[in-house]
Design a protein around this motif. Sequence first.
Motif, mmCIF file in Angstrom:
data_model
loop_
_atom_site.group_PDB
_atom_site.id
_atom_site.type_symbol
_atom_site.label_atom_id
_atom_site.label_comp_id
_atom_site.label_asym_id
_atom_site.label_seq_id
_atom_site.Cartn_x
_atom_site.Cartn_y
_atom_site.Cartn_z
ATOM 1 N N GLU A 51 0.835 -1.204 0.000
ATOM 2 C CA GLU A 51 0.000 0.000 0.000
ATOM 3 C C GLU A 51 0.867 1.250 0.000
ATOM 4 N N PHE A 52 1.889 1.279 0.848
ATOM 5 C CA PHE A 52 2.750 2.458 0.948
ATOM 6 C C PHE A 52 3.504 2.698 -0.359
ATOM 7 N N SER A 53 4.086 1.658 -0.928
ATOM 8 C CA SER A 53 4.881 1.810 -2.140
ATOM 9 C C SER A 53 4.024 2.207 -3.338
ATOM 10 N N THR A 54 2.799 1.674 -3.409
ATOM 11 C CA THR A 54 1.898 2.047 -4.500
ATOM 12 C C THR A 54 1.438 3.487 -4.348
ATOM 13 N N TRP A 55 1.052 3.856 -3.124
ATOM 14 C CA TRP A 55 0.663 5.250 -2.855
ATOM 15 C C TRP A 55 1.784 6.212 -3.197
ATOM 16 N N MET A 56 3.007 5.879 -2.785
ATOM 17 C CA MET A 56 4.152 6.741 -3.038
ATOM 18 C C MET A 56 4.438 6.851 -4.534
ATOM 19 N N SER A 57 4.249 5.754 -5.261
ATOM 20 C CA SER A 57 4.481 5.772 -6.707
ATOM 21 C C SER A 57 3.509 6.720 -7.413
ATOM 22 N N TRP A 58 2.238 6.650 -7.065
ATOM 23 C CA TRP A 58 1.254 7.527 -7.696
ATOM 24 C C TRP A 58 1.460 8.982 -7.276
ATOM 25 N N MET A 59 2.011 9.213 -6.113
ATOM 26 C CA MET A 59 2.240 10.587 -5.659
ATOM 27 C C MET A 59 3.419 11.246 -6.374
ATOM 28 N N LEU A 60 4.410 10.472 -6.806
ATOM 29 C CA LEU A 60 5.674 11.050 -7.258
ATOM 30 C C LEU A 60 5.928 10.926 -8.761
ATOM 31 N N HIS A 61 4.986 10.381 -9.519
ATOM 32 C CA HIS A 61 5.213 10.209 -10.947
ATOM 33 C C HIS A 61 4.264 11.058 -11.781
ATOM 34 N N ARG A 62 4.773 11.484 -12.939
ATOM 35 C CA ARG A 62 3.904 12.148 -13.905
ATOM 36 C C ARG A 62 2.803 11.180 -14.294
ATOM 37 N N LEU A 63 1.583 11.624 -14.196
ATOM 38 C CA LEU A 63 0.440 10.743 -14.431
ATOM 39 C C LEU A 63 0.201 10.554 -15.926
ATOM 40 N N PRO A 64 -0.323 9.409 -16.324
ATOM 41 C CA PRO A 64 -0.591 9.162 -17.747
ATOM 42 C C PRO A 64 -1.574 10.182 -18.315
ATOM 43 N N ASP A 65 -1.301 10.624 -19.526
ATOM 44 C CA ASP A 65 -2.147 11.647 -20.152
ATOM 45 C C ASP A 65 -3.547 11.147 -20.453
ATOM 46 N N ASP A 66 -3.734 9.816 -20.526
ATOM 47 C CA ASP A 66 -5.039 9.288 -20.917
ATOM 48 C C ASP A 66 -5.956 8.999 -19.728
ATOM 49 N N LEU A 67 -5.562 9.399 -18.523
ATOM 50 C CA LEU A 67 -6.462 9.221 -17.387
ATOM 51 C C LEU A 67 -7.702 10.087 -17.582
ATOM 52 N N PRO A 68 -8.888 9.526 -17.431
ATOM 53 C CA PRO A 68 -10.104 10.309 -17.682
ATOM 54 C C PRO A 68 -10.291 11.446 -16.682
ATOM 55 N N ASP A 69 -9.733 11.305 -15.483
ATOM 56 C CA ASP A 69 -9.877 12.339 -14.462
ATOM 57 C C ASP A 69 -8.534 12.986 -14.159
ATOM 58 N N LEU A 70 -7.720 13.200 -15.208
ATOM 59 C CA LEU A 70 -6.357 13.676 -15.029
ATOM 60 C C LEU A 70 -6.258 14.985 -14.251
ATOM 61 N N PRO A 71 -7.029 16.018 -14.577
ATOM 62 C CA PRO A 71 -6.908 17.273 -13.810
ATOM 63 C C PRO A 71 -7.173 17.082 -12.314
ATOM 64 N N LEU A 72 -8.192 16.272 -11.976
ATOM 65 C CA LEU A 72 -8.485 15.989 -10.578
ATOM 66 C C LEU A 72 -7.328 15.243 -9.918
ATOM 67 N N ARG A 73 -6.801 14.231 -10.621
ATOM 68 C CA ARG A 73 -5.727 13.412 -10.047
ATOM 69 C C ARG A 73 -4.473 14.256 -9.796
ATOM 70 N N ARG A 74 -4.196 15.201 -10.672
ATOM 71 C CA ARG A 74 -3.023 16.064 -10.475
ATOM 72 C C ARG A 74 -3.195 16.941 -9.235
ATOM 73 N N LYS A 75 -4.391 17.450 -9.030
ATOM 74 C CA LYS A 75 -4.649 18.253 -7.835
ATOM 75 C C LYS A 75 -4.505 17.411 -6.565
ATOM 76 N N LEU A 76 -5.012 16.183 -6.603
ATOM 77 C CA LEU A 76 -4.888 15.296 -5.445
ATOM 78 C C LEU A 76 -3.425 14.955 -5.178
ATOM 79 N N GLN A 77 -2.682 14.767 -6.244
ATOM 80 C CA GLN A 77 -1.258 14.463 -6.122
ATOM 81 C C GLN A 77 -0.513 15.599 -5.405
ATOM 82 N N LEU A 78 -0.782 16.826 -5.809
ATOM 83 C CA LEU A 78 -0.137 17.980 -5.177
ATOM 84 C C LEU A 78 -0.583 18.144 -3.732
ATOM 85 N N ALA A 79 -1.841 17.814 -3.459
ATOM 86 C CA ALA A 79 -2.330 17.890 -2.081
ATOM 87 C C ALA A 79 -1.618 16.865 -1.200
#
Length: 281
Positions: free
Chosen positions: A228-256
């Motif tokens: 859980e920790f390693s997966t959470w950390m991976s999504w927090m620290l990587h550029r997200l895929p451009d094809d995510l349907p909720d990309l703008p939301l995910r980027r805001k959550l990442q910065l939070a």
Amino acid sequence: WIARGGAIVFEAEDVRPHAIETDRPSLTWIAGGVSETLECDVIAGCDGFHGVCRTTIATDSLTTYDQRLPFGWLGIIAATPPSTREIIYALHERGFAGHMLRTETESRFYLQCDPDDDIANWPDDRIWFELRTRLATDGWSLREGPILEKSISELRSFVCEPMRYGNLFLAGDAAHIVPPTGAKGMNLAIHDASVLAAALARWYSSGDATGLDGYSDTCLRRVWRVQEFSTWMSWMLHRLPDDLPDLPLRRKLQLAQLDYVCNSKAGAAAFAENYVGIEGF
């Protein structure tokens, strides 16, 4: 152990566990053209993800969980002293970058890339440009040098349950793989070995099999915490895929998430606890 008559066999071929569901399992292998057999009390399957031990277990006796993250890492070892006294994790619009400590004369770096990328697309000049760009910060400079090694790997989570079948005990990558972001793969393997060694010592000294019976549950509790920790950390620290349907939301959550970890004492403490290893897991 070797002084007491033990031996390490190198370059063994056709290694196979047998009768693992009985109280007298065995191993066979070929070394130097000679077939060998070793009868055992237990077998420790520490032979990695591509080893033979896990595949010996009937598939209907295992449950596997497998997730490939949409991130790849270009790993580099360079003949240059570290540019920092602490590990650096960086999230940049061009992707993740990491500066890890190795020795006084060598440094390890990571760059996010496509997991299916070709290493031929990454000449040394491009690697140093990306590292300078993604790690740039005021008042700090990157030491550069000859690149000794470079390779591309995918980020992946894998767990099989249980970690024991009969008298075969899986340990390390034979049972689980974690994304490298949290740097926990070797830690988990050492923990598995420590739990198994203590359980075997207890069994041999007193006949108490409690530790062996609880081996899988004890190890998996830590394995899932680290996953859980390693997966959470991976999504927090990587550029997200451009094809995510909720990309703008995910980027805001990442910065939070980053804001909380970097600016909250409680968030930083929780991160540190998981990164170092939670006592009791």
